[in-house]
Design a protein around this motif. Structure first.
Motif, PDB file in Angstrom:
ATOM      1  N   ILE A 150      81.430  46.613  54.921  1.00 10.44           N
ATOM      2  CA  ILE A 150      81.493  46.178  53.522  1.00 10.44           C
ATOM      3  C   ILE A 150      81.627  44.658  53.477  1.00 10.44           C
ATOM      4  CG2 ILE A 150      82.519  48.349  52.738  1.00 10.44           C
ATOM      5  CD1 ILE A 150      85.243  46.981  52.688  1.00 10.44           C
ATOM      6  N   PRO A 151      81.317  44.030  52.345  1.00 14.73           N
ATOM      7  CA  PRO A 151      81.434  42.576  52.236  1.00 14.73           C
ATOM      8  C   PRO A 151      82.885  42.132  52.075  1.00 14.73           C
ATOM      9  CG  PRO A 151      80.695  43.491  50.168  1.00 14.73           C
ATOM     10  CD  PRO A 151      80.730  44.638  51.144  1.00 14.73           C
ATOM     11  N   TRP A 152      83.103  40.822  52.315  1.00 19.68           N
ATOM     12  CA  TRP A 152      84.439  40.267  52.101  1.00 19.68           C
ATOM     13  C   TRP A 152      84.330  38.931  51.387  1.00 19.68           C
ATOM     14  CZ3 TRP A 152      86.854  35.995  54.791  1.00 19.68           C
ATOM     15  CH2 TRP A 152      86.043  35.394  55.757  1.00 19.68           C
ATOM     16  N   VAL A 153      85.353  38.651  50.605  1.00 16.84           N
ATOM     17  CA  VAL A 153      85.416  37.446  49.779  1.00 16.84           C
ATOM     18  C   VAL A 153      86.610  36.619  50.226  1.00 16.84           C
ATOM     19  CG1 VAL A 153      85.771  36.581  47.428  1.00 16.84           C
ATOM     20  CG2 VAL A 153      84.345  38.613  47.821  1.00 16.84           C
ATOM     21  N   TYR A 154      86.387  35.304  50.366  1.00 15.20           N
ATOM     22  CA  TYR A 154      87.466  34.391  50.767  1.00 15.20           C
ATOM     23  C   TYR A 154      87.789  33.477  49.593  1.00 15.20           C
ATOM     24  CZ  TYR A 154      90.162  31.404  53.989  1.00 15.20           C
ATOM     25  OH  TYR A 154      91.162  30.714  54.637  1.00 15.20           O
ATOM     26  N   GLU A 155      88.998  33.590  49.081  1.00 19.74           N
ATOM     27  CA  GLU A 155      89.443  32.745  47.971  1.00 19.74           C
ATOM     28  C   GLU A 155      90.202  31.549  48.531  1.00 19.74           C
ATOM     29  OE1 GLU A 155      92.142  33.297  43.991  1.00 19.74           O
ATOM     30  OE2 GLU A 155      90.461  34.664  44.320  1.00 19.74           O
ATOM     31  N   VAL A 156      89.607  30.382  48.421  1.00 15.98           N
ATOM     32  CA  VAL A 156      90.195  29.149  48.956  1.00 15.98           C
ATOM     33  C   VAL A 156      91.039  28.519  47.852  1.00 15.98           C
ATOM     34  CG1 VAL A 156      89.722  26.889  49.964  1.00 15.98           C
ATOM     35  CG2 VAL A 156      88.274  28.854  50.538  1.00 15.98           C
ATOM     36  N   ARG A 157      92.330  28.725  47.925  1.00 13.62           N
ATOM     37  CA  ARG A 157      93.226  28.237  46.874  1.00 13.62           C
ATOM     38  C   ARG A 157      93.779  26.841  47.163  1.00 13.62           C
ATOM     39  NH1 ARG A 157      96.811  33.458  44.991  1.00 13.62           N
ATOM     40  NH2 ARG A 157      95.044  34.823  44.522  1.00 13.62           N
ATOM     41  N   GLY A 158      93.564  26.366  48.341  1.00 15.38           N
ATOM     42  CA  GLY A 158      94.059  25.042  48.683  1.00 15.38           C
ATOM     43  C   GLY A 158      93.378  24.551  49.939  1.00 15.38           C
ATOM     44  N   VAL A 159      93.718  23.352  50.306  1.00 20.99           N
ATOM     45  CA  VAL A 159      93.192  22.762  51.531  1.00 20.99           C
ATOM     46  C   VAL A 159      94.335  22.795  52.537  1.00 20.99           C
ATOM     47  CG1 VAL A 159      92.069  20.760  52.547  1.00 20.99           C
ATOM     48  CG2 VAL A 159      91.693  21.304  50.138  1.00 20.99           C
ATOM     49  N   LEU A 160      94.318  23.808  53.392  1.00 22.74           N
ATOM     50  CA  LEU A 160      95.457  24.123  54.244  1.00 22.74           C
ATOM     51  C   LEU A 160      95.932  22.932  55.049  1.00 22.74           C
ATOM     52  CD1 LEU A 160      97.358  26.286  55.482  1.00 22.74           C
ATOM     53  CD2 LEU A 160      95.582  26.691  57.180  1.00 22.74           C
ATOM     54  N   GLU A 161      94.988  22.256  55.714  1.00 30.04           N
ATOM     55  CA  GLU A 161      95.392  21.171  56.602  1.00 30.04           C
ATOM     56  C   GLU A 161      95.990  20.003  55.819  1.00 30.04           C
ATOM     57  OE1 GLU A 161      90.966  20.744  55.737  1.00 30.04           O
ATOM     58  OE2 GLU A 161      92.401  22.344  56.172  1.00 30.04           O
ATOM     59  N   ASP A 162      95.495  19.740  54.603  1.00 30.88           N
ATOM     60  CA  ASP A 162      96.045  18.644  53.809  1.00 30.88           C
ATOM     61  C   ASP A 162      97.401  19.010  53.209  1.00 30.88           C
ATOM     62  OD1 ASP A 162      93.974  16.895  54.328  1.00 30.88           O
ATOM     63  OD2 ASP A 162      92.775  17.557  52.626  1.00 30.88           O
ATOM     64  N   THR A 163      97.586  20.272  52.887  1.00 38.01           N
ATOM     65  CA  THR A 163      98.907  20.720  52.426  1.00 38.01           C
ATOM     66  C   THR A 163      99.938  20.514  53.530  1.00 38.01           C
ATOM     67  OG1 THR A 163      97.891  22.376  50.995  1.00 38.01           O
ATOM     68  CG2 THR A 163     100.214  22.686  51.525  1.00 38.01           C
ATOM     69  N   TRP A 164      99.559  20.805  54.761  1.00 39.44           N
ATOM     70  CA  TRP A 164     100.448  20.601  55.905  1.00 39.44           C
ATOM     71  C   TRP A 164     100.788  19.118  56.053  1.00 39.44           C
ATOM     72  CZ3 TRP A 164      98.679  18.925  61.103  1.00 39.44           C
ATOM     73  CH2 TRP A 164      99.722  18.920  62.024  1.00 39.44           C
ATOM     74  N   VAL A 165      99.806  18.250  55.967  1.00 42.14           N
ATOM     75  CA  VAL A 165     100.047  16.806  56.096  1.00 42.14           C
ATOM     76  C   VAL A 165     100.996  16.319  55.006  1.00 42.14           C
ATOM     77  CG1 VAL A 165      98.969  14.524  55.948  1.00 42.14           C
ATOM     78  CG2 VAL A 165      97.879  16.328  57.284  1.00 42.14           C
ATOM     79  N   ALA A 166     100.846  16.840  53.786  1.00 42.49           N
ATOM     80  CA  ALA A 166     101.672  16.391  52.666  1.00 42.49           C
ATOM     81  C   ALA A 166     103.145  16.715  52.858  1.00 42.49           C
ATOM     82  CB  ALA A 166     101.165  17.014  51.371  1.00 42.49           C
ATOM     83  N   SER A 167     103.470  17.619  53.792  1.00 43.98           N
ATOM     84  CA  SER A 167     104.871  17.979  54.022  1.00 43.98           C
ATOM     85  C   SER A 167     105.611  16.951  54.866  1.00 43.98           C
ATOM     86  CB  SER A 167     104.957  19.348  54.699  1.00 43.98           C
ATOM     87  OG  SER A 167     104.442  19.310  56.030  1.00 43.98           O
ATOM     88  N   PHE A 168     104.905  15.949  55.406  1.00 41.46           N
ATOM     89  CA  PHE A 168     105.520  14.933  56.251  1.00 41.46           C
ATOM     90  C   PHE A 168     105.877  13.689  55.444  1.00 41.46           C
ATOM     91  CE2 PHE A 168     103.433  17.559  59.349  1.00 41.46           C
ATOM     92  CZ  PHE A 168     104.192  17.433  60.503  1.00 41.46           C
ATOM     93  N   PRO A 169     106.844  12.906  55.946  1.00 37.86           N
ATOM     94  CA  PRO A 169     107.101  11.600  55.319  1.00 37.86           C
ATOM     95  C   PRO A 169     105.833  10.758  55.306  1.00 37.86           C
ATOM     96  CG  PRO A 169     108.832  12.154  56.899  1.00 37.86           C
ATOM     97  CD  PRO A 169     107.750  13.178  57.075  1.00 37.86           C
ATOM     98  N   THR A 170     105.709   9.905  54.313  1.00 31.44           N
ATOM     99  CA  THR A 170     104.485   9.126  54.115  1.00 31.44           C
ATOM    100  C   THR A 170     104.068   8.364  55.363  1.00 31.44           C
ATOM    101  OG1 THR A 170     105.045   8.888  51.773  1.00 31.44           O
ATOM    102  CG2 THR A 170     103.389   7.379  52.662  1.00 31.44           C
ATOM    103  N   GLU A 171     105.035   7.771  56.039  1.00 33.34           N
ATOM    104  CA  GLU A 171     104.703   6.917  57.178  1.00 33.34           C
ATOM    105  C   GLU A 171     104.182   7.698  58.378  1.00 33.34           C
ATOM    106  OE1 GLU A 171     109.117   7.939  57.438  1.00 33.34           O
ATOM    107  OE2 GLU A 171     107.673   7.358  55.870  1.00 33.34           O
ATOM    108  N   GLN A 172     104.335   9.028  58.381  1.00 34.43           N
ATOM    109  CA  GLN A 172     103.869   9.838  59.510  1.00 34.43           C
ATOM    110  C   GLN A 172     102.529  10.533  59.247  1.00 34.43           C
ATOM    111  OE1 GLN A 172     106.885  12.580  60.882  1.00 34.43           O
ATOM    112  NE2 GLN A 172     108.538  11.093  60.706  1.00 34.43           N
TER     113      GLN A 172
END
Length: 577
Positions: free
Chosen positions: A294-316
């Motif tokens: 059967i087919p499958w659908v991928y719902e991209v609700r965010g940009v995973l790698e950029d969400t991860w980066v945003a969790s760090f202090p700005t200087e890092q």
């Protein structure tokens, strides 16, 4: 298996699973177990625990640092950890806190497991594997995680069980859709869970047969030790995939997840699988869909790698963006989006980004955040809504209903309120919700002397959120300028617009798309309290402008109802099933 047996079996499995997870962590790394337990504890428990730990401790001592961390005062804890690391020996507990707070580790006495977790956190997965050594469970888990991120990684299939999807009985049959989700109501009330629930209800209202299953082990893995086989919320059934034990490493766990979902699919006989970010969900859905034919659908609700980066202090962030893990995550998400039969996105910013990464625009479907049509007919004045909540009728109120996390930029809003009050304007705020930033926001409110006029009432049930939106004269979305906030469209402005409330938002592409272009509010310079304060001053002094912006927002929201989105999903499923 009888229904009665299953009702008893799932709670039993959940208890055994919870005990097994805790026992494994206690045996392998007791300091990490303490950390994980503290992070999941409710705020009502953490606050007195923090006071007890810090009582009679020397400033800058290990106990003082742990107490500040428990209290949620991350900036103070970060300074204290840095000081302790500079002096030499630190306890294993303080070292683990350093990893969580993104403080670079120093010293020769740091445990290899802690070094490995620190390297993993910063994106050096190969370095983490090397630091963990060639033996032991941690080394195996890290190696397995690295393998799941490699290009082309897939789950082993069961060729003998592959079959064609069941034929439709007639042209009037509608698809049955099984959603594979990360989490859900009622345990989790995040924006992710709220959108998932709205989507499922909208699809059911559109005539689709829908069900959902949450990730393997949830919600036991987030601290709920006794669960049932499913939860029914507003007519939506959330199935729980709870095994007796979790597999030892990520790759094996993905197979375990796929197999548990297969057993559920055998009962529900879906025509389509639908999953959401991240790639772990996608690899399970792809494998199972291939087995079922059967087919499958991928719902991209965010940009995973950029969400991860945003969790760090700005200087890092620059260093993290250049890391091994960032590159692997980005490539993996791209690969799986390109493999899906359809890719659902919430806004044009994400669609454009995916097309630039090689996803066929013809397979991308826009299903933006939407509103319940009933909100469009409500007409409650802010002062009356405040009175209903027991708040003062007077004042000009600004705020939000949101997760209290760093990239939401709510500290900027508090500073803007302070500027306005210093200028003699009776501006007040309500920041409704909870999250890791709440303790720091509470401290900032106290430091600025705003305790009587800036409220942080905590998390409220989704059904009560509407009343808080209505109590505000203006809804603020002062997000920081990060890669993820420039791309991902949030849910909260849509509810505000449907209720006729003007929005003040950071001038970022994802927000300009739904606030600036339809003329539903004002855009301000990100991370500038002065720019935000000036916008609030303008709106406070001009009721006609507020009414005009509110009307434009309501008109825009009227074209984005969940009923319409549900019909769009049905059209998409019928095209691919």
């Amino acid at each position: 298996m009888s229904a009665r047996f299953e009702r008893l079996a799932t709670p039993a499995r959940s208890v055994v699973l919870a005990v097994g997870v805790a026992t494994r962590m206690a045996r392998e790394d007791p300091a990490l177990l303490v950390i994980q337990a503290a992070r999941r504890a409710p705020a009502s428990w953490r606050a007195p625990a923090a006071r007890a730990v810090a009582a009679r401790s020397r400033s800058g001592s290990s106990r003082d640092v742990v107490g500040r961390w428990l209290a949620g005062h991350d900036a103070d804890a970060r300074r204290g950890v840095s000081h302790l690391l500079g002096r030499g020996r630190v306890s294993s507990l303080v070292a683990e806190i350093a990893v969580l707070l993104d403080v670079p580790l120093t010293g020769d006495d740091i445990a290899s497991a802690t070094w490995a977790r620190a390297l993993r956190r910063r994106g050096d997965l190969s370095g983490a594997v090397a630091a963990a050594g060639s033996t032991g469970r941690l080394a195996g888990r890290l190696s397995s995680e690295l393998s799941t991120l490699q290009a082309g990684y897939d789950l082993p299939g069961r060729a003998s069980e592959r079959r064609r999807a069941r034929p439709r009985r007639s042209s009037t049959d509608v698809p049955t859709v099984l959603h594979l989700l990360t989490n859900s109501l009622p345990t989790t009330t995040s924006g992710y869970a709220v959108r998932s629930h709205a989507v499922l209800r909208a699809q059911a209202a559109a005539g689709l047969q829908v069900a959902a299953a949450t990730r393997l082990g949830y919600p036991v893995t987030v601290g709920r030790p006794v669960v049932r086989g499913s939860d029914l919320v507003d007519g939506v059934r959330y199935h729980r995939l709870v095994p007796w034990r979790l597999a030892a490493d990520p790759a094996a766990r993905l197979v375990q997840h796929r197999d548990a979902a297969r057993a559920l699919a055998a009962q529900l006989r879906p025509d389509v699988l639908h999953t959401t970010t991240d790639h772990l969900n996608a690899v399970v859905a792809r494998s199972l869909a291939r087995e079922l034919g059967i087919p499958w659908v991928y719902e991209v609700r965010g940009v995973l790698e950029d969400t991860w980066v945003a969790s760090f202090p700005t200087e890092q962030r620059a260093a993290v963006r250049a890391s091994e893990r960032y590159g692997l995550l980005r490539a993996r998400e791209t690969e799986l989006a390109r493999a899906a039969d359809r890719v659902v996105v919430l806004g044009s910013s994400v669609a454009d980004a995916l097309v630039a990464r090689g996803v066929d625009r013809g397979r991308i479907v826009l299903a933006p955040n939407a509103v319940d049509a009933q909100l469009l007919t409500r007409a409650v004045e802010p002062a009356a809504a405040r009175a209903a909540l027991g708040l003062p009728r007077e004042g000009f109120w600004v705020g939000t209903v949101s997760s209290l996390v760093g990239y939401e930029g709510l500290a900027t809003l508090i500073e803007a309120v302070a500027l306005e009050r210093a200028a003699g304007r009776d501006v007040r705020a309500a920041l409704v919700g909870d999250g890791v930033s709440r303790p720091e926001l509470e401290r900032l409110v106290a430091d600025r002397g705003l305790g009587e006029v800036v409220l942080l009432p905590g998390r409220v049930p989704p059904a009560e959120a509407t009343g808080w939106y209505e109590a505000l004269d203006v809804v603020a979305v002062p997000r920081l300028d990060t890669a993820v906030t420039r791309t991902v469209v949030p849910l909260k402005p849509m509810a505000a617009m449907a209720l006729g409330r003007p929005v003040v938002a950071s001038d970022l592409p994802a927000l300009a798309e739904i606030v600036g272009r339809p003329g539903a509010g004002l855009l301000t310079e990100p991370e500038s309290a002065r720019s935000l304060a000036d916008a609030l001053a303008l709106l406070a002094s001009d009721p006609a402008l507020r009414a005009s912006l509110g009307a434009a927002g309501r008109a825009f929201a009227s074209n984005r109802t969940w009923a319409a989105i549900g019909r769009g999903y049905r059209t998409m499923y019928e095209a691919v099933a």
